[in-house]
Motif scaffolding. Structure first.
Motif, short mmCIF file in Angstrom:
data_model
loop_
_atom_site.label_atom_id
_atom_site.label_comp_id
_atom_site.label_asym_id
_atom_site.label_seq_id
_atom_site.Cartn_x
_atom_site.Cartn_y
_atom_site.Cartn_z
N THR A 66 0.86 -1.19 0.00
CA THR A 66 0.00 0.00 0.00
C THR A 66 0.89 1.23 0.00
OG1 THR A 66 -0.12 0.04 2.42
CG2 THR A 66 -1.80 -1.22 1.25
N ILE A 67 0.56 2.21 -0.80
CA ILE A 67 1.30 3.48 -0.87
C ILE A 67 0.28 4.60 -0.88
CG2 ILE A 67 2.88 4.89 -2.22
CD1 ILE A 67 4.06 2.37 -3.40
N ASN A 68 0.45 5.56 0.03
CA ASN A 68 -0.45 6.70 0.13
C ASN A 68 0.37 7.97 0.33
OD1 ASN A 68 -3.27 5.40 0.31
ND2 ASN A 68 -2.08 4.25 1.82
N GLY A 69 -0.11 9.05 -0.22
CA GLY A 69 0.56 10.34 -0.09
C GLY A 69 -0.26 11.32 0.71
N GLN A 70 0.44 12.32 1.28
CA GLN A 70 -0.24 13.33 2.07
C GLN A 70 0.51 14.65 1.93
OE1 GLN A 70 -0.67 12.32 6.18
NE2 GLN A 70 -1.52 14.29 6.77
N ALA A 71 -0.22 15.72 1.84
CA ALA A 71 0.36 17.07 1.78
C ALA A 71 -0.48 17.99 2.65
CB ALA A 71 0.41 17.57 0.34
N SER A 72 0.22 18.91 3.35
CA SER A 72 -0.52 19.83 4.22
C SER A 72 0.17 21.19 4.25
CB SER A 72 -0.64 19.26 5.63
OG SER A 72 0.64 19.15 6.23
N HIS A 73 -0.61 22.22 4.52
CA HIS A 73 -0.09 23.59 4.68
C HIS A 73 -0.62 24.11 6.00
CE1 HIS A 73 1.47 27.49 3.38
NE2 HIS A 73 0.36 28.02 3.90
N ASP A 74 0.31 24.47 6.92
CA ASP A 74 -0.09 24.85 8.28
C ASP A 74 0.34 26.28 8.58
OD1 ASP A 74 -0.99 22.26 8.63
OD2 ASP A 74 0.94 21.58 9.43
N TYR A 75 -0.42 26.92 9.49
CA TYR A 75 -0.09 28.23 10.04
C TYR A 75 0.09 28.08 11.55
CZ TYR A 75 -1.71 30.28 5.63
OH TYR A 75 -1.86 30.61 4.31
N SER A 76 1.18 28.63 12.07
CA SER A 76 1.42 28.64 13.52
C SER A 76 1.48 30.09 13.98
CB SER A 76 2.73 27.93 13.87
OG SER A 76 2.66 26.57 13.51
N PHE A 77 0.67 30.47 14.97
CA PHE A 77 0.57 31.85 15.44
C PHE A 77 1.16 31.95 16.85
CE2 PHE A 77 -2.97 30.95 12.63
CZ PHE A 77 -2.81 31.94 11.66
N GLY A 78 1.63 33.16 17.20
CA GLY A 78 2.22 33.37 18.52
C GLY A 78 3.61 32.79 18.56
N ARG A 79 3.95 32.16 19.66
CA ARG A 79 5.27 31.56 19.81
C ARG A 79 5.28 30.24 19.03
NH1 ARG A 79 9.70 32.10 23.01
NH2 ARG A 79 10.84 30.21 23.62
N ALA A 80 6.01 30.24 17.93
CA ALA A 80 6.00 29.08 17.03
C ALA A 80 7.41 28.61 16.77
CB ALA A 80 5.32 29.45 15.72
N LEU A 81 7.55 27.34 16.50
CA LEU A 81 8.85 26.71 16.26
C LEU A 81 9.05 26.54 14.77
CD1 LEU A 81 11.42 25.23 17.31
CD2 LEU A 81 10.04 23.12 17.29
N ASP A 82 10.19 27.03 14.33
CA ASP A 82 10.60 26.80 12.94
C ASP A 82 11.27 25.43 12.88
OD1 ASP A 82 11.46 26.83 10.37
OD2 ASP A 82 12.98 28.40 10.66
N GLN A 83 10.68 24.50 12.15
CA GLN A 83 11.19 23.13 12.11
C GLN A 83 12.53 23.03 11.39
OE1 GLN A 83 9.96 20.48 13.53
NE2 GLN A 83 8.06 21.39 14.33
N ASN A 84 12.87 24.04 10.63
CA ASN A 84 14.15 23.98 9.91
C ASN A 84 15.33 24.35 10.81
OD1 ASN A 84 13.09 23.18 7.41
ND2 ASN A 84 12.50 25.29 6.91
N THR A 85 15.13 25.41 11.63
CA THR A 85 16.23 25.89 12.49
C THR A 85 16.02 25.53 13.95
OG1 THR A 85 15.12 28.02 12.84
CG2 THR A 85 16.56 27.83 10.91
N TYR A 86 14.84 25.00 14.25
CA TYR A 86 14.48 24.68 15.64
C TYR A 86 14.65 25.91 16.54
CZ TYR A 86 14.11 19.81 14.35
OH TYR A 86 13.74 18.65 13.74
N THR A 87 14.17 27.03 15.99
CA THR A 87 14.21 28.30 16.71
C THR A 87 12.78 28.79 16.90
OG1 THR A 87 16.33 28.86 15.68
CG2 THR A 87 15.11 30.67 16.70
N PHE A 88 12.50 29.38 18.08
CA PHE A 88 11.16 29.89 18.37
C PHE A 88 11.07 31.34 17.91
CE2 PHE A 88 11.34 26.33 21.29
CZ PHE A 88 10.06 25.79 21.15
N TYR A 89 9.96 31.66 17.32
CA TYR A 89 9.69 33.02 16.87
C TYR A 89 8.30 33.43 17.31
CZ TYR A 89 13.65 32.31 13.70
OH TYR A 89 14.89 32.06 13.18
N ASN A 90 8.17 34.71 17.62
CA ASN A 90 6.84 35.23 17.93
C ASN A 90 6.22 35.82 16.66
OD1 ASN A 90 6.71 34.63 20.74
ND2 ASN A 90 8.13 36.33 21.15
N GLN A 91 6.20 35.07 15.66
CA GLN A 91 5.63 35.47 14.37
C GLN A 91 4.84 34.30 13.79
OE1 GLN A 91 8.11 37.61 11.58
NE2 GLN A 91 9.71 37.90 13.15
N THR A 92 4.11 34.62 12.78
CA THR A 92 3.34 33.57 12.09
C THR A 92 4.29 32.74 11.23
OG1 THR A 92 1.37 34.93 12.04
CG2 THR A 92 1.48 33.10 10.48
#
Length: 449
Positions: A66-92
């Protein structure tokens, strides 16, 4: 102008085609083929068989990963973690996730393979059920066809008797006018003619009903204009019912679809039992995943979309084992029910064979009895014809009363009717026995000797 000519040709064709269909003379083979092509039960069973074929194909496809695909687009508000740098930002923070993964069954107690085998046997059994319905339709059409032939002979016999009576009325009327016979004789013969007309109307009504029955089996809208071929069927006086019940039964068990269907359903139930037992076995499966992501924060330097997708790729491969320990005793209950289903299928096969033997036994006995009745009826008709000729001669010279004359004529008609009934009953039973032997269903030959 061309359109006008074309319209005229279409109208002429439309008016000619129904007349052509009504003018067709149907043979038994034509009737059987048409009935099989248009019978609703056969169409329904054909659809059922196609669904069983789809189930078989699906069970084969279940062996593939079985093979299945998934795609998503998310918004994080307030104190959010950037998954690329693992840094917290108080931005969207906007993030895109892409995932592709699946699972492959390595071993599950042979349940998938056994499911394929079960579905294969169920498909084969469905095809045999379709053939059984086709055979039943064919036999019903043959019986209705022979009923028309019988009623035609009975109508002809009644017409002949009425014609003889009408001729006798003319002779008697002349004798009465000449004073050589009493007027009461004429009245009695005219009363007999009236009764014979009623009998003739009754027989014609039965003939019309038999036409209606056959056309309904053919799914025709109306019996109007419907006519069948009247074959020249001759039953030899020295005919015998060939073979014996056991020989015919042995042939039938090798060819009859109801036997094959029961055998295939038994095999399918045995694979159902294997599937149920397979649930006791541990199952092993492989999982495989691939994923990547993209993040975006306004007014901050970020890698490009393509670079992030390339740099954030991740792969996964795993193996898992499922060990059934306690599931409410469900596995054991399924195994027990599957064993009962196998036993029930065995009884069904045995019952089908016994019913087939009874059917052959009944058809054979009926064929022998009908042949004996037909032979006796031939002698009765021959004797009744000779007796009637003698009685008619005596009546013409005034030696017997009209009552005796009518009795002799009625006796002849009854003998002719019984002979016709015995003849077609014998033909149908012989055809049923031929059918059990695997011979084609037609009226070209009567294989009784």
């Amino acid at each position: 102008m061309k359109q006008f000519v074309f319209l005229i040709l279409v109208c002429i064709s439309a008016s000619w085609l129904p007349g052509y269909a009504q003018g067709k003379i149907w043979s038994l083979e034509d009737c059987i083929k048409y009935a099989v092509d248009h019978n609703i039960q056969i169409k329904q069973q054909t659809l059922q068989t196609r669904m069983q074929k789809n189930a078989l194909e699906q069970s084969k496809m279940n062996l593939l990963p079985t093979i299945n695909g998934q795609a998503s687009h998310d918004y994080s508000f307030g104190r959010a973690l950037d998954q690329n740098t693992y840094t917290f930002y108080n931005q969207t923070v906007q993030s895109d996730y892409f995932y592709l993964g699946g699972r492959t069954t390595v071993f599950n107690g042979m349940q998938n393979l056994n499911t394929i085998q079960r579905n294969k046997y169920e498909l084969l059994a469905g095809e045999q059920d379709l053939q059984k319905i086709t055979d039943n339709v064919s036999l019903n059409v043959a019986l209705a066809y022979l009923q028309i032939l019988l009623n035609k002979e009975l109508v002809t016999a009644n017409e002949n008797q009425l014609n003889i009576t009408l001729q006798q009325i003319e002779k008697t009327r002349k004798l009465v006018d000449a004073g050589s016979a009493a007027r009461g004789n004429l009245l009695q013969i005219e009363a007999q003619a009236a009764q014979e007309e009623v009998s003739l109307v009754t027989m014609r009504n039965q003939l019309e009903i038999s036409y209606l029955n056959l056309t309904q089996l053919l799914e025709l809208e109306t019996p109007a204009g419907f006519e069948i071929v009247v074959p020249d069927i001759h039953v030899d006086q020295n005919s015998i019912v060939s073979g014996n019940i056991d020989e015919i039964f042995n042939l039938a068990t090798q060819t009859r679809p109801e036997i094959k269907s029961s055998e295939l359903k038994l095999a399918a139930s045995e694979y159902d039992l294997k599937i149920a037992k397979g649930a006791r076995s541990p199952s092993f499966s492989l999982s495989h995943t691939f994923g990547t992501r993209y993040s975006y924060i306004k007014d901050l330097p970020m890698q490009s979309f393509e670079d992030q997708l390339k740099n954030n790729k991740n792969f996964g491969l795993g193996i898992s084992m499922n060990l059934p320990i306690l599931n409410g005793w469900q596995v054991n209950r399924n195994i027990s029910n599957s064993k009962l289903a196998v036993e029930n299928s065995q009884y069904a096969l045995e019952g089908t064979k016994k019913q087939l033997y009874k059917d052959i036994q009944q058809a054979y006995t009926d064929a022998v009895a009908a042949l004996k009745k037909y032979s006796a009826s031939q002698k009765a008709v021959s004797s009744s014809e000779e007796s009637f000729r003698y009685t008619e001669q005596k009546f013409n010279v005034g030696m017997i009363t009209p009552v005796d004359y009518n009795a002799a004529k009625t006796q002849l008609l009854n003998a002719q009717s019984e002979m016709a009934q015995a003849k077609y009953e014998f033909i149908f039973k012989i055809k049923v026995l031929d059918f059990y032997k695997g011979l084609p269903l037609n009226l070209n030959t009567i294989t009784s000797n």
